[in-house]
Structures are given as structure tokens and as C-alpha cells.
Design a protein around this motif. Structure first.
Motif, PDB file in Angstrom:
ATOM      1  N   ARG A   1      17.431 -58.693   7.830  1.00 62.77           N
ATOM      2  CA  ARG A   1      17.747 -57.999   9.084  1.00 62.77           C
ATOM      3  C   ARG A   1      18.776 -58.737   9.944  1.00 62.77           C
ATOM      4  NH1 ARG A   1      14.148 -53.699  10.166  1.00 62.77           N
ATOM      5  NH2 ARG A   1      12.369 -53.728   8.748  1.00 62.77           N
ATOM      6  N   PRO A   2      18.617 -60.043  10.198  1.00 60.29           N
ATOM      7  CA  PRO A   2      19.634 -60.721  11.018  1.00 60.29           C
ATOM      8  C   PRO A   2      21.020 -60.704  10.373  1.00 60.29           C
ATOM      9  CG  PRO A   2      17.663 -62.086  10.819  1.00 60.29           C
ATOM     10  CD  PRO A   2      17.500 -60.928   9.897  1.00 60.29           C
TER      11      PRO A   2
ATOM     12  N   ARG B   1      26.513 -58.873  10.384  1.00 61.07           N
ATOM     13  CA  ARG B   1      27.644 -58.403   9.583  1.00 61.07           C
ATOM     14  C   ARG B   1      28.190 -57.074  10.104  1.00 61.07           C
ATOM     15  NH1 ARG B   1      32.040 -59.678   7.800  1.00 61.07           N
ATOM     16  NH2 ARG B   1      32.653 -58.971   5.750  1.00 61.07           N
ATOM     17  N   VAL B   2      27.300 -56.160  10.486  1.00 61.55           N
ATOM     18  CA  VAL B   2      27.750 -54.866  11.025  1.00 61.55           C
ATOM     19  C   VAL B   2      28.528 -55.099  12.319  1.00 61.55           C
ATOM     20  CG1 VAL B   2      26.952 -52.718  12.089  1.00 61.55           C
ATOM     21  CG2 VAL B   2      25.981 -53.458   9.921  1.00 61.55           C
TER      22      VAL B   2
ATOM     23  N   LEU C   1      23.329 -47.808  14.666  1.00 61.69           N
ATOM     24  CA  LEU C   1      23.745 -47.938  13.263  1.00 61.69           C
ATOM     25  C   LEU C   1      22.907 -48.992  12.544  1.00 61.69           C
ATOM     26  CD1 LEU C   1      25.553 -47.335  10.859  1.00 61.69           C
ATOM     27  CD2 LEU C   1      27.222 -48.951  11.804  1.00 61.69           C
ATOM     28  N   ILE C   2      22.679 -50.115  13.204  1.00 62.47           N
ATOM     29  CA  ILE C   2      21.886 -51.187  12.592  1.00 62.47           C
ATOM     30  C   ILE C   2      20.481 -50.685  12.279  1.00 62.47           C
ATOM     31  CG2 ILE C   2      20.856 -53.453  13.027  1.00 62.47           C
ATOM     32  CD1 ILE C   2      23.458 -54.077  14.668  1.00 62.47           C
ATOM     33  N   ASN C   3      19.857 -50.004  13.225  1.00 65.28           N
ATOM     34  CA  ASN C   3      18.517 -49.458  12.982  1.00 65.28           C
ATOM     35  C   ASN C   3      18.540 -48.361  11.917  1.00 65.28           C
ATOM     36  OD1 ASN C   3      17.084 -51.148  14.745  1.00 65.28           O
ATOM     37  ND2 ASN C   3      17.635 -49.878  16.499  1.00 65.28           N
TER      38      ASN C   3
ATOM     39  N   GLU D   1      14.126 -48.806   4.026  1.00 64.57           N
ATOM     40  CA  GLU D   1      12.663 -48.828   4.075  1.00 64.57           C
ATOM     41  C   GLU D   1      12.000 -48.190   2.861  1.00 64.57           C
ATOM     42  OE1 GLU D   1      11.466 -47.144   7.789  1.00 64.57           O
ATOM     43  OE2 GLU D   1      11.932 -48.984   8.893  1.00 64.57           O
ATOM     44  N   GLU D   2      12.771 -47.498   2.057  1.00 62.19           N
ATOM     45  CA  GLU D   2      12.228 -46.885   0.855  1.00 62.19           C
ATOM     46  C   GLU D   2      11.778 -47.963  -0.123  1.00 62.19           C
ATOM     47  OE1 GLU D   2      12.013 -43.484   0.371  1.00 62.19           O
ATOM     48  OE2 GLU D   2      12.766 -43.282   2.421  1.00 62.19           O
TER      49      GLU D   2
END
Length: 185
Positions: free
Chosen positions: A49-50, A55-56, A67-69, A76-77
Motif C-alpha cells: 500500500r505505501p 508511486r501513483v 485513485l489510490i483507494n 482486493e480480489e
């Protein structure tokens, strides 16, 4: 209307009803890393996640929490397909999508193969950081030791000077005492 058939086009023939997702899968170019699916149960997302957020933000030039979320949600799949994620992100990241997906997928594939669920690149970077910190600590320890030794030598020299000075004063005082004794007698 001969034979009871309607004339015209069927839903398969009408481009308005075609599967646009399948067309995008065929028309876009994908990095070779995206050919592999990733089993997300083997990946530690707490570590990823970090990196994703950083990076984004780096690629876009600003922080886009939505966008990050969204990316977190896509990952999550249980098993994720990189090509589908790239198609989903193309509208948001435009020309940076391929670059981001290649890097992300490289990390995810590495994490999936690693028993700890952490990409090997992250482990190597952490090991290098730890090594550098240890080198810095060793260097500081050596400098402190040298400083202490130098201060110790300076302190010893000062002690010798003070002792010599005290001896001289004792000698001077005793000489003066002896002189005054002789004068008094």
C-alpha cells in the motif's frame, strides 16, 4: 416479412452492443509481466500500500486518494488479472498506466513467490538501508573512540603539566620558606 423473419441486424452485428472490454483487451499493448495472474492471498498488502500510494503520487505529480483507494479495491480480489486492472486504470493514469502496471506487477509477482509475501526488491532495499545504518553507527563509534583517546591523551598531558606546575610551585614556595627562615634566624 416473408417467412416470419425480421430484417435488420442482430445484437451481435450491432456495434453498439459489442463487448468493449474484450475489444480493449485485444487492442491494448500490455507488458509481458501482466500475462501472469497474481494470487493476492500470498501478498502482504500492508507492505504494498505505501509503495502504491507513493508511486501513483510520483507519476501523477499530485496525491489522488480516490485513485489510490480504487487501486487498493482492484487488488482486493483473491486472484487478480493485470490486464484488466490496466484497462481500469488507463482512464485515470493515461500514458503512465503501462509503466505503473509493469512496476506493480513485478513487485506483486515477486511478493507472491517470496514466502514472506514481500517483494524481494523491498527486502533488498531494507537490507541495504540496515547495512548503511550499521556502517554509520560503526563510523560514529570509531570517531567517538578516537575523540575519547585524544581527549585522554590531552587530559594526561594536562595532568602532567599541572603536576609539573604544582611541583614547581612547591619548590618555589619551599625555597621562599627556606629563605625567610634563614633571614629570621
Amino acid at each position: 416479412m416473408s417467412g416470419g423473419f425480421f430484417r435488420g441486424t442482430t445484437a451481435d452485428q450491432d456495434t453498439r452492443f459489442s463487448n468493449k472490454h474484450a475489444k480493449l483487451l485485444k487492442s491494448q499493448k500490455f507488458p509481458p509481466e501482466l500475462e501472469n495472474l497474481v494470487d493476492m492471498t500470498k501478498v502482504k498488502m500492508d507492505v504494498m500500500r505505501p509503495w502504491i500510494a507513493h508511486r501513483v503520487t510520483e507519476l501523477l505529480g499530485f496525491e489522488d486518494e480516490v485513485l489510490i483507494n480504487f487501486i487498493y479495491g482492484l487488488l482486493e480480489e483473491k486472484v487478480v488479472n493485470g490486464k484488466e486492472i490496466q484497462i481500469s486504470l488507463t482512464g485515470f493514469m493515461e500514458k503512465n498506466t503501462g509503466k505503473f502496471m509493469k512496476e506493480l506487477w513485478t513487485h506483486l509477482l515477486s511478493a507472491q513467490q517470496n514466502a514472506s509475501g514481500v517483494p524481494q526488491q523491498f527486502l533488498d532495499a531494507k537490507e541495504e538501508e540496515t547495512r548503511k545504518k550499521q556502517e554509520d553507527m560503526d563510523r560514529i563509534t570509531r570517531e567517538l573512540k578516537r575523540t575519547k583517546e585524544k581527549e585522554g591523551r590531552e587530559h594526561d598531558q594536562e595532568s602532567v603539566k599541572m603536576l609539573a606546575s604544582a611541583i614547581i610551585w612547591v619548590h618555589v614556595l619551599s625555597s621562599n620558606y627556606c629563605r625567610t627562615e634563614r633571614l629570621l634566624m
